[in-house]
Design a protein around this motif. Structure first.
Motif, mmCIF file in Angstrom:
data_model
loop_
_atom_site.group_PDB
_atom_site.id
_atom_site.type_symbol
_atom_site.label_atom_id
_atom_site.label_comp_id
_atom_site.label_asym_id
_atom_site.label_seq_id
_atom_site.Cartn_x
_atom_site.Cartn_y
_atom_site.Cartn_z
ATOM 1 N N MET A 144 0.850 -1.193 0.000
ATOM 2 C CA MET A 144 0.000 0.000 0.000
ATOM 3 C C MET A 144 0.882 1.237 0.000
ATOM 4 N N LEU A 145 0.372 2.300 -0.541
ATOM 5 C CA LEU A 145 1.122 3.549 -0.586
ATOM 6 C C LEU A 145 1.232 4.139 0.808
ATOM 7 N N GLU A 146 2.422 4.552 1.171
ATOM 8 C CA GLU A 146 2.644 5.087 2.510
ATOM 9 C C GLU A 146 2.601 6.610 2.555
ATOM 10 N N ASP A 147 2.825 7.273 1.436
ATOM 11 C CA ASP A 147 2.814 8.734 1.413
ATOM 12 C C ASP A 147 1.376 9.222 1.528
ATOM 13 N N ARG A 148 1.084 10.004 2.555
ATOM 14 C CA ARG A 148 -0.286 10.456 2.833
ATOM 15 C C ARG A 148 -0.570 11.842 2.249
ATOM 16 N N ARG A 149 0.289 12.350 1.369
ATOM 17 C CA ARG A 149 0.057 13.652 0.729
ATOM 18 C C ARG A 149 -0.661 13.415 -0.596
ATOM 19 N N VAL A 150 -1.941 13.076 -0.480
ATOM 20 C CA VAL A 150 -2.749 12.709 -1.637
ATOM 21 C C VAL A 150 -3.850 13.741 -1.819
ATOM 22 N N GLY A 151 -4.167 14.053 -3.071
ATOM 23 C CA GLY A 151 -5.245 14.985 -3.365
ATOM 24 C C GLY A 151 -5.772 14.743 -4.764
ATOM 25 N N ARG A 152 -6.746 15.544 -5.135
ATOM 26 C CA ARG A 152 -7.313 15.417 -6.478
ATOM 27 C C ARG A 152 -7.334 16.790 -7.141
ATOM 28 N N PHE A 153 -7.199 16.783 -8.461
ATOM 29 C CA PHE A 153 -7.262 18.014 -9.248
ATOM 30 C C PHE A 153 -7.740 17.656 -10.647
ATOM 31 N N SER A 154 -8.266 18.650 -11.347
ATOM 32 C CA SER A 154 -8.772 18.440 -12.701
ATOM 33 C C SER A 154 -8.047 19.356 -13.670
ATOM 34 N N ASP A 168 3.063 21.261 -23.230
ATOM 35 C CA ASP A 168 4.269 21.540 -22.441
ATOM 36 C C ASP A 168 3.912 21.938 -21.016
ATOM 37 N N VAL A 169 2.821 22.682 -20.853
ATOM 38 C CA VAL A 169 2.342 23.044 -19.518
ATOM 39 C C VAL A 169 1.909 21.786 -18.778
ATOM 40 N N MET A 170 1.214 20.917 -19.463
ATOM 41 C CA MET A 170 0.744 19.676 -18.839
ATOM 42 C C MET A 170 1.921 18.807 -18.401
ATOM 43 N N ARG A 171 2.968 18.749 -19.215
ATOM 44 C CA ARG A 171 4.164 17.990 -18.835
ATOM 45 C C ARG A 171 4.788 18.561 -17.566
ATOM 46 N N GLN A 172 4.806 19.883 -17.449
ATOM 47 C CA GLN A 172 5.346 20.525 -16.250
ATOM 48 C C GLN A 172 4.510 20.156 -15.022
ATOM 49 N N ILE A 173 3.192 20.241 -15.148
ATOM 50 C CA ILE A 173 2.295 19.896 -14.040
ATOM 51 C C ILE A 173 2.543 18.456 -13.595
ATOM 52 N N MET A 174 2.631 17.549 -14.557
ATOM 53 C CA MET A 174 2.799 16.131 -14.237
ATOM 54 C C MET A 174 4.160 15.837 -13.611
ATOM 55 N N GLY A 175 5.110 16.731 -13.763
ATOM 56 C CA GLY A 175 6.411 16.564 -13.131
ATOM 57 C C GLY A 175 6.361 16.734 -11.619
ATOM 58 N N TYR A 176 5.266 17.284 -11.097
ATOM 59 C CA TYR A 176 5.106 17.517 -9.660
ATOM 60 C C TYR A 176 4.341 16.411 -8.943
ATOM 61 N N VAL A 177 3.722 15.511 -9.694
ATOM 62 C CA VAL A 177 2.805 14.546 -9.078
ATOM 63 C C VAL A 177 3.112 13.109 -9.502
ATOM 64 N N ILE A 178 2.624 12.180 -8.696
ATOM 65 C CA ILE A 178 2.567 10.768 -9.071
ATOM 66 C C ILE A 178 1.085 10.431 -9.156
ATOM 67 N N VAL A 179 0.597 10.217 -10.351
ATOM 68 C CA VAL A 179 -0.828 9.952 -10.565
ATOM 69 C C VAL A 179 -1.132 8.528 -10.133
ATOM 70 N N ILE A 180 -2.163 8.397 -9.295
ATOM 71 C CA ILE A 180 -2.598 7.071 -8.859
ATOM 72 C C ILE A 180 -3.970 6.705 -9.424
ATOM 73 N N ARG A 181 -4.643 7.702 -10.034
ATOM 74 C CA ARG A 181 -5.933 7.455 -10.681
ATOM 75 C C ARG A 181 -6.220 8.619 -11.616
ATOM 76 N N ALA A 182 -6.790 8.326 -12.773
ATOM 77 C CA ALA A 182 -7.218 9.369 -13.713
ATOM 78 C C ALA A 182 -8.553 8.941 -14.309
ATOM 79 N N GLU A 183 -9.488 9.897 -14.378
ATOM 80 C CA GLU A 183 -10.817 9.585 -14.891
ATOM 81 C C GLU A 183 -11.279 10.703 -15.822
ATOM 82 N N SER A 184 -11.721 10.321 -17.005
ATOM 83 C CA SER A 184 -12.264 11.278 -17.957
ATOM 84 C C SER A 184 -13.653 11.709 -17.495
ATOM 85 N N MET A 185 -13.847 13.008 -17.375
ATOM 86 C CA MET A 185 -15.124 13.561 -16.928
ATOM 87 C C MET A 185 -15.829 14.176 -18.155
#
Length: 85
Positions: A1-11, A22-39
């Motif tokens: 199980m993931l031990e890092d408790r700094r989890v959140g959601r953003f769209s 290029d902006v999206m690549r920069q954003i993704m450089g800050y996070v480890i995605v554990i779930r993605a859902e098309s809305m």
């Protein structure tokens, strides 16, 4: 199980993904995605992710939502996070 408790959601809107990859690549450089859902209702993708800038959650706490804020200064893109809920 993931031990890092700094989890959140953003769209991110599909428009940003398509028109500013290029902006999206920069954003993704800050996070480890554990779930993605098309809305489909608002043409975006909602991400659940681990990020060093997110607040540490306690056991059982609901996943908070963050706004991702990007600012450009010359050639430097800065990404910051604002907790909304």
């Amino acid at each position: 199980m993931l031990e890092d408790r700094r989890v959140g959601r953003f769209s991110v809107s599909a428009e940003i993904i398509n028109e500013a990859p290029d902006v999206m690549r920069q954003i993704m450089g800050y996070v480890i995605v554990i779930r993605a859902e098309s809305m489909l209702y608002n043409n975006s993708i909602e991400y659940h992710a681990i990020c060093e800038d997110f607040d540490v959650l306690t056991e059982g706490e609901m996943l908070p939502e963050y706004n991702v804020l990007c600012s450009q200064d010359d050639d430097t893109l800065t990404v910051t996070w604002q907790r909304v809920a």
